[in-house]
Motif scaffolding. Structure first.
Motif, PDB file in Angstrom:
ATOM      1  N   TYR A  76     -11.565  25.762  89.122  1.00  0.00           N
ATOM      2  CA  TYR A  76     -11.074  24.521  89.720  1.00  0.00           C
ATOM      3  C   TYR A  76     -10.984  23.458  88.630  1.00  0.00           C
ATOM      4  O   TYR A  76     -11.938  23.256  87.883  1.00  0.00           O
ATOM      5  CB  TYR A  76     -12.037  24.017  90.800  1.00  0.00           C
ATOM      6  CG  TYR A  76     -12.242  24.986  91.934  1.00  0.00           C
ATOM      7  CD1 TYR A  76     -11.415  24.955  93.045  1.00  0.00           C
ATOM      8  CD2 TYR A  76     -13.282  25.910  91.893  1.00  0.00           C
ATOM      9  CE1 TYR A  76     -11.607  25.856  94.095  1.00  0.00           C
ATOM     10  CE2 TYR A  76     -13.479  26.806  92.930  1.00  0.00           C
ATOM     11  CZ  TYR A  76     -12.638  26.771  94.025  1.00  0.00           C
ATOM     12  OH  TYR A  76     -12.838  27.655  95.058  1.00  0.00           O
TER      13      TYR A  76
ATOM     14  N   GLN B 124      -8.835  21.283  92.050  1.00  0.00           N
ATOM     15  CA  GLN B 124      -7.723  22.143  92.470  1.00  0.00           C
ATOM     16  C   GLN B 124      -7.918  23.562  91.938  1.00  0.00           C
ATOM     17  O   GLN B 124      -8.182  23.745  90.744  1.00  0.00           O
ATOM     18  CB  GLN B 124      -6.400  21.595  91.923  1.00  0.00           C
ATOM     19  CG  GLN B 124      -5.997  20.276  92.531  1.00  0.00           C
ATOM     20  CD  GLN B 124      -4.733  19.748  91.865  1.00  0.00           C
ATOM     21  OE1 GLN B 124      -4.768  19.165  90.795  1.00  0.00           O
ATOM     22  NE2 GLN B 124      -3.609  19.970  92.507  1.00  0.00           N
TER      23      GLN B 124
ATOM     24  N   LEU C 292      -1.734  26.905  92.281  1.00  0.00           N
ATOM     25  CA  LEU C 292      -0.788  25.829  91.997  1.00  0.00           C
ATOM     26  C   LEU C 292       0.627  26.362  91.816  1.00  0.00           C
ATOM     27  O   LEU C 292       0.830  27.431  91.248  1.00  0.00           O
ATOM     28  CB  LEU C 292      -1.191  25.099  90.712  1.00  0.00           C
ATOM     29  CG  LEU C 292      -2.552  24.408  90.693  1.00  0.00           C
ATOM     30  CD1 LEU C 292      -2.789  23.762  89.326  1.00  0.00           C
ATOM     31  CD2 LEU C 292      -2.645  23.363  91.793  1.00  0.00           C
TER      32      LEU C 292
ATOM     33  N   GLN D 198       3.167  21.794  90.122  1.00  0.00           N
ATOM     34  CA  GLN D 198       1.801  21.247  90.229  1.00  0.00           C
ATOM     35  C   GLN D 198       1.014  21.536  88.948  1.00  0.00           C
ATOM     36  O   GLN D 198       0.255  20.700  88.464  1.00  0.00           O
ATOM     37  CB  GLN D 198       1.073  21.884  91.424  1.00  0.00           C
ATOM     38  CG  GLN D 198       1.545  21.353  92.762  1.00  0.00           C
ATOM     39  CD  GLN D 198       0.941  22.151  93.913  1.00  0.00           C
ATOM     40  OE1 GLN D 198       0.834  23.385  93.853  1.00  0.00           O
ATOM     41  NE2 GLN D 198       0.553  21.465  94.962  1.00  0.00           N
TER      42      GLN D 198
END
Ligand SMILES: Nc1ncnc2c1ncn2[C@@H]1O[C@H](COP(=O)(O)OP(=O)(O)OP(=O)(O)O)[C@@H](O)[C@H]1O
Length: 254
Positions: free
Chosen positions: A64, A68, A73, A77
């Motif tokens: 992460y 995220q 992704l 992103q």
């Protein structure tokens, strides 16, 4: 995940063929923290960083960045996330055909879509932040000494005001005096940004200047983590052998 982690790695595993390089890495790095990874040659330090950056795909585990999960992704992103990350890789990796200012501005123009005039203004500010005068802006990297090239690479790494900067052996190939200057600049720039830093180094002087916390990688695992003061005080046999360069210990005696 802990709310405070900028980077979280959970049970990360990576092998190449039958060679297990990372064998269950867990790691949390907080905002503003400077974490230094040490370990023998070929122990997987670069592979760990490349997995965190998404340059290599882990076999299993989670990573992460800013909360995220990087495996989930989309391309856009990922691109957006990368604009918040600075990198200074071994050798500096400047573009020979671009001027110093163009090198520093590269991520702003390419990744950030900034106008060239605005990017140049920021590039000059970042050059000043690493104690380089505007006189060097329009010359080519090959005309600079190794230490000055490193400063340019550092200016480029901080150009987008990243939240986290990765340094892969930032002082390799530099003499001790220039190394010391680069270490001081790294600390100054990272602190000024309030960024986190993840650094790979073999240079114990560098480690002592820049690390808040240290992790020692051995046989695919982080066998020890702690502060520099804890590193000096510990009787952990891996740490002792590594930091004192002892001929005998768990690294060499199996
Ligand atoms: N793309 C790849 N394909 C196959 N093997 C790889 C690849 N990348 C790394 N390796 C192997 O993974 C192991 C760890 O490599 P890595 O570059 O992470 O080591 P390191 O700890 O950074 O070493 P050094 O301190 O010497 O730079 C090595 O055995 C290396 O040969």
């Amino acid at each position: 995940m802990t709310s405070n982690s900028l980077i979280r790695v959970e049970n990360l595993k990576k092998s190449f063929g039958s060679k297990v390089v990372l064998d269950g890495i867990d790691l949390d790095i907080s905002p503003g923290e400077s974490f230094v990874v040490i370990g023998g040659s070929g122990s997987g330090k670069s592979v760990l960083i490349k997995c965190i950056l998404g340059l290599l795909s882990p076999d299993s585990g989670k990573i992460y960045l800013k909360g995220q999960d990087i495996s989930r992704l989309s391309a856009s992103q990922r691109q957006e996330l990368l604009t918040h990350i600075g990198m200074l890789f071994q050798g500096g990796a400047l573009f020979d055909s671009m001027t110093v200012a163009e090198n520093v501005a590269f991520g702003l123009v390419q990744g950030g879509g900034m106008k060239k005039s605005q990017a140049r203004k920021i590039a000059l500010e970042k050059l000043e932040a690493v104690d380089l005068s505007p006189d060097v802006a329009d010359i080519f990297p090959a005309e600079l000494s190794g230490g000055m090239q490193k400063r340019v690479a550092l200016a480029r790494a901080i150009a987008t005001n990243p939240d986290v900067i990765f340094f892969d052996e930032p002082t390799t190939g530099l003499d001790p005096i220039v190394s010391s200057t680069i270490n001081d600049l790294i600390v100054r720039c990272v602190r000024k940004l309030g960024a986190s830093a993840v650094t790979i180094t073999h240079d114990m002087n560098s480690l002592r200047k820049i690390a808040d916390r240290v992790g020692l990688l051995f046989q695919g695992k982080l066998v020890w983590t702690g502060t520099v003061a804890e590193m000096d005080a510990t009787d952990n046999p891996y740490v002792n052998q590594f930091i004192h360069g002892l001929p005998h210990g768990p690294f060499t005696d199996g």
